[in-house]
Write a protein that holds these residues in place. Structure first.
Motif, PDB file in Angstrom:
ATOM      1  N   GLU A   1       0.943  -1.199  -0.046  1.00 35.71           N
ATOM      2  CA  GLU A   1      -0.144   0.117   0.110  1.00 35.71           C
ATOM      3  C   GLU A   1       0.968   1.048   0.033  1.00 35.71           C
ATOM      4  N   ARG A   2       0.617   2.149  -0.943  1.00 36.01           N
ATOM      5  CA  ARG A   2       1.499   3.233  -0.924  1.00 36.01           C
ATOM      6  C   ARG A   2       0.666   4.576  -1.016  1.00 36.01           C
ATOM      7  N   THR A   3       0.731   5.634  -0.104  1.00 41.17           N
ATOM      8  CA  THR A   3       0.023   6.841  -0.115  1.00 41.17           C
ATOM      9  C   THR A   3       0.558   7.735  -0.929  1.00 41.17           C
ATOM     10  N   VAL A   4      -0.373   8.110  -2.085  1.00 44.72           N
ATOM     11  CA  VAL A   4      -0.138   9.173  -3.159  1.00 44.72           C
ATOM     12  C   VAL A   4      -0.630  10.599  -2.691  1.00 44.72           C
ATOM     13  N   ASP A   5       0.500  11.532  -2.502  1.00 40.98           N
ATOM     14  CA  ASP A   5       0.243  13.041  -2.175  1.00 40.98           C
ATOM     15  C   ASP A   5      -0.280  13.823  -3.448  1.00 40.98           C
ATOM     16  N   LEU A   6      -1.398  14.146  -3.488  1.00 44.06           N
ATOM     17  CA  LEU A   6      -1.926  14.932  -4.532  1.00 44.06           C
ATOM     18  C   LEU A   6      -2.548  16.134  -4.272  1.00 44.06           C
ATOM     19  N   PRO A   7      -2.306  17.244  -4.947  1.00 46.54           N
ATOM     20  CA  PRO A   7      -3.109  18.457  -4.349  1.00 46.54           C
ATOM     21  C   PRO A   7      -4.515  18.305  -4.275  1.00 46.54           C
ATOM     22  N   ALA A   8      -5.438  18.889  -3.413  1.00 48.63           N
ATOM     23  CA  ALA A   8      -6.597  18.880  -3.117  1.00 48.63           C
ATOM     24  C   ALA A   8      -7.300  19.609  -4.322  1.00 48.63           C
ATOM     25  N   THR A   9      -7.006  20.572  -4.642  1.00 50.86           N
ATOM     26  CA  THR A   9      -7.635  21.284  -6.091  1.00 50.86           C
ATOM     27  C   THR A   9      -6.628  21.762  -6.787  1.00 50.86           C
ATOM     28  N   ILE A  10      -6.995  22.009  -8.275  1.00 49.26           N
ATOM     29  CA  ILE A  10      -6.369  22.672  -9.200  1.00 49.26           C
ATOM     30  C   ILE A  10      -7.099  23.629  -9.820  1.00 49.26           C
ATOM     31  N   ARG A  11      -6.767  24.689  -9.950  1.00 50.87           N
ATOM     32  CA  ARG A  11      -7.561  25.900 -10.565  1.00 50.87           C
ATOM     33  C   ARG A  11      -8.916  26.169  -9.863  1.00 50.87           C
ATOM     34  N   GLY A  12      -8.647  25.783  -8.530  1.00 49.99           N
ATOM     35  CA  GLY A  12      -9.874  26.136  -7.679  1.00 49.99           C
ATOM     36  C   GLY A  12     -10.945  25.055  -7.642  1.00 49.99           C
ATOM     37  N   SER A  13     -10.872  24.010  -8.348  1.00 54.53           N
ATOM     38  CA  SER A  13     -11.723  23.124  -8.054  1.00 54.53           C
ATOM     39  C   SER A  13     -11.232  21.656  -8.106  1.00 54.53           C
ATOM     40  N   ALA A  14     -12.196  20.813  -7.597  1.00 55.91           N
ATOM     41  CA  ALA A  14     -11.575  19.404  -7.354  1.00 55.91           C
ATOM     42  C   ALA A  14     -11.486  18.762  -8.620  1.00 55.91           C
ATOM     43  N   TYR A  15     -10.703  17.551  -8.797  1.00 49.60           N
ATOM     44  CA  TYR A  15     -10.698  16.620  -9.872  1.00 49.60           C
ATOM     45  C   TYR A  15     -10.577  15.245  -9.384  1.00 49.60           C
ATOM     46  N   ARG A  16     -10.714  14.588 -10.789  1.00 52.00           N
ATOM     47  CA  ARG A  16     -10.718  12.839 -10.395  1.00 52.00           C
ATOM     48  C   ARG A  16      -9.711  12.464 -11.138  1.00 52.00           C
ATOM     49  N   ILE A  17      -9.006  11.310 -10.777  1.00 51.30           N
ATOM     50  CA  ILE A  17      -8.278  10.429 -11.672  1.00 51.30           C
ATOM     51  C   ILE A  17      -8.459   9.021 -11.755  1.00 51.30           C
ATOM     52  N   ARG A  18      -9.075   8.706 -13.028  1.00 49.66           N
ATOM     53  CA  ARG A  18      -9.551   7.515 -12.940  1.00 49.66           C
ATOM     54  C   ARG A  18      -8.912   6.544 -14.322  1.00 49.66           C
ATOM     55  N   VAL A  19      -9.075   5.318 -14.056  1.00 51.90           N
ATOM     56  CA  VAL A  19      -8.504   4.272 -14.798  1.00 51.90           C
ATOM     57  C   VAL A  19      -9.124   4.092 -16.000  1.00 51.90           C
ATOM     58  N   ASP A  20      -8.614   3.991 -17.186  1.00 53.66           N
ATOM     59  CA  ASP A  20      -9.436   3.391 -18.487  1.00 53.66           C
ATOM     60  C   ASP A  20      -8.394   2.508 -19.118  1.00 53.66           C
ATOM     61  N   GLY A  21      -8.676   1.502 -18.963  1.00 52.32           N
ATOM     62  CA  GLY A  21      -7.944   0.340 -19.640  1.00 52.32           C
ATOM     63  C   GLY A  21      -6.522   0.237 -18.885  1.00 52.32           C
ATOM     64  N   ARG A  22      -5.489   0.333 -19.514  1.00 57.75           N
ATOM     65  CA  ARG A  22      -4.176   0.561 -18.985  1.00 57.75           C
ATOM     66  C   ARG A  22      -3.720   2.011 -18.543  1.00 57.75           C
ATOM     67  N   SER A  23      -4.453   2.930 -18.831  1.00 53.34           N
ATOM     68  CA  SER A  23      -4.244   4.390 -18.674  1.00 53.34           C
ATOM     69  C   SER A  23      -4.569   5.123 -17.780  1.00 53.34           C
ATOM     70  N   LEU A  24      -4.239   6.222 -17.166  1.00 56.89           N
ATOM     71  CA  LEU A  24      -4.891   7.072 -16.167  1.00 56.89           C
ATOM     72  C   LEU A  24      -5.644   8.194 -17.028  1.00 56.89           C
ATOM     73  N   VAL A  25      -6.649   8.669 -16.496  1.00 54.85           N
ATOM     74  CA  VAL A  25      -7.512   9.831 -17.186  1.00 54.85           C
ATOM     75  C   VAL A  25      -7.420  10.596 -15.936  1.00 54.85           C
ATOM     76  N   PHE A  26      -7.189  12.087 -16.353  1.00 53.13           N
ATOM     77  CA  PHE A  26      -7.301  13.441 -15.696  1.00 53.13           C
ATOM     78  C   PHE A  26      -8.477  13.869 -15.921  1.00 53.13           C
ATOM     79  N   ASP A  27      -9.488  13.973 -15.150  1.00 54.17           N
ATOM     80  CA  ASP A  27     -11.034  14.552 -15.143  1.00 54.17           C
ATOM     81  C   ASP A  27     -11.067  15.871 -14.468  1.00 54.17           C
ATOM     82  N   HIS A  28     -11.209  17.196 -15.008  1.00 57.38           N
ATOM     83  CA  HIS A  28     -11.348  18.577 -14.398  1.00 57.38           C
ATOM     84  C   HIS A  28     -12.356  19.176 -15.217  1.00 57.38           C
TER      85      HIS A  28
END
Lengths: 224, 148
Positions: free
Chosen positions: B72-99
């Motif tokens: 298990e590994r904790t990954v430190d990510l910023p809470a907001t970018i450009r003032g709003s929250a975002y998601r990082i999700r998995v699509d196949g073998r890739s990561l998708v950044f949703d903002h």
């Protein structure tokens, strides 16, 4: 009317100076932003590709950071994309020792990542040692097997061949002919020939495959 | 020169008018073009780097060839970018950044072939954790949020 508005030019100059400084400030901010810009994704692909290429589990390496020259020469762009999915769909160019090993499309700019690596080549060598008094010869390190051909003169009998202190071949009535011997790659081997009589040059021929290593640089360039 | 007594009033009025106009114009240019441009540029750059970091952290969480893995590994990510929250999700073998305001980006973590499953989702602001576990046919990597 004309005399009392002397304060206006001063105001105009003040405002002008302020505008100029604001513009300068914006320019500096812009420069800072542009210079801080880099392609994080491209960089990520370049670093991980370079890391995976030289990893111990990589299909190209003998051990960590040591490339096998034969497998490296067989490598092409589709092989890279297959073995290292992180590079799939990217334009990249791999250079080892200043010559391109694999490349896709046209790579113009992009992010470059350099690493020092070792390229290992299997070399087969044949020697006919001229023995001194101790009748021993040291083979290069990491030699894993050797062929020893013995053709001693008539009044000489070679009774044993030892690798360091281990007995490899032994025959009390004399050894003659060709023998394949397995050696440990974890120690440097010294072959010692025991027996009576003289062993002139040419009566022993040793053929061994020794890896030859050369330090060089791996350059990974990823564009887009 | 009968109007001399009026001139100070006129001057002050003109000065006030000019300053008000200047401040108005300045504010409009700053908040109308410059600031939003920088905000967008920094947001995009930040998003790109956060995604690359997430990708690298996930790749680093996977250990080299071993039989039983539970990490298990904790990954430190910023809470907001450009003032709003975002998601990082998995699509196949890739990561998708949703903002909501930044264009969606994809990145592919460098995972060894032993990783057979990549799943999960990260919501920014949560305690983001990547877990690696041995399953019957290899390793399963999952992006999870842990309640702290």
């Amino acid at each position: 009317m004309n005399r009392a508005q002397t304060g206006l030019p001063a105001l105009a100059i003040a405002l002008l100076v302020m505008t100029v400084f604001t513009g300068l400030g914006l320019g500096i901010a812009d420069g800072a932003l542009v210079s801080a810009e880099r392609n994080a994704d491209e960089r990520h692909v370049a670093t991980s590709l370079a890391e995976w290429l030289v990893a111990a589990e990589s299909p190209l390496t003998e051990r960590a950071n040591v490339f096998n020259a034969t497998r490296l020469a067989r490598l092409d762009a589709s092989g890279v994309a297959r073995s290292f999915p992180v590079a799939d769909g990217r334009s990249f160019r791999l250079r080892v020792n200043e010559s391109t090993v694999a490349a896709t499309g046209d790579v113009r700019g992009g992010t470059t990542f350099r690493r020092l690596v070792v390229v290992e080549r299997q070399q087969t060598r044949t020697i006919q040692p001229d023995f001194g008094l101790n009748r021993a010869i040291t083979l290069p390190r990491r030699t894993t097997k050797a062929t020893v051909a013995l053709s001693p003169p008539t009044n000489t009998t070679v009774t044993a061949v030892r690798a360091n202190d281990r007995v490899l071949l032994r025959n009390a009535s004399g050894l003659s002919g060709q023998f394949e011997v397995a050696l440990s790659r974890f120690e440097t081997t010294q072959l010692r020939f025991q027996g009576g009589g003289s062993l002139p040059a040419g009566s022993v021929e040793i053929t061994y495959a020794a890896p030859e290593t050369a330090k060089t640089s791996l350059v990974v360039k990823v564009d887009g | 020169m009968d109007s001399r007594a009026v001139t100070p009033v006129v001057e002050k009025t003109i000065t006030m008018g000019i300053v008000v106009l200047f401040v108005g114009a300045m504010t409009t240019t700053m908040f109308g073009t410059a600031v939003p441009t920088y905000r967008d540029a920094v947001g995009t750059e930040m998003g790109e780097r956060v995604l690359a970091t997430a990708s690298e952290e996930i790749a680093r969480a996977v250990p080299p060839n071993t039989t039983m893995v539970q990490s298990e590994r904790t990954v430190d990510l910023p809470a907001t970018i450009r003032g709003s929250a975002y998601r990082i999700r998995v699509d196949g073998r890739s990561l998708v950044f949703d903002h909501p305001d930044i264009t969606t980006r994809r990145s592919r973590p460098a995972l060894p072939p032993t990783v057979t499953r990549l799943s999960g989702e990260w919501q920014s602001g949560a305690n983001t954790v990547v877990t690696v576990r041995s399953v019957s046919d290899g390793l399963a990597v999952e992006l999870r949020e842990e309640s702290s």
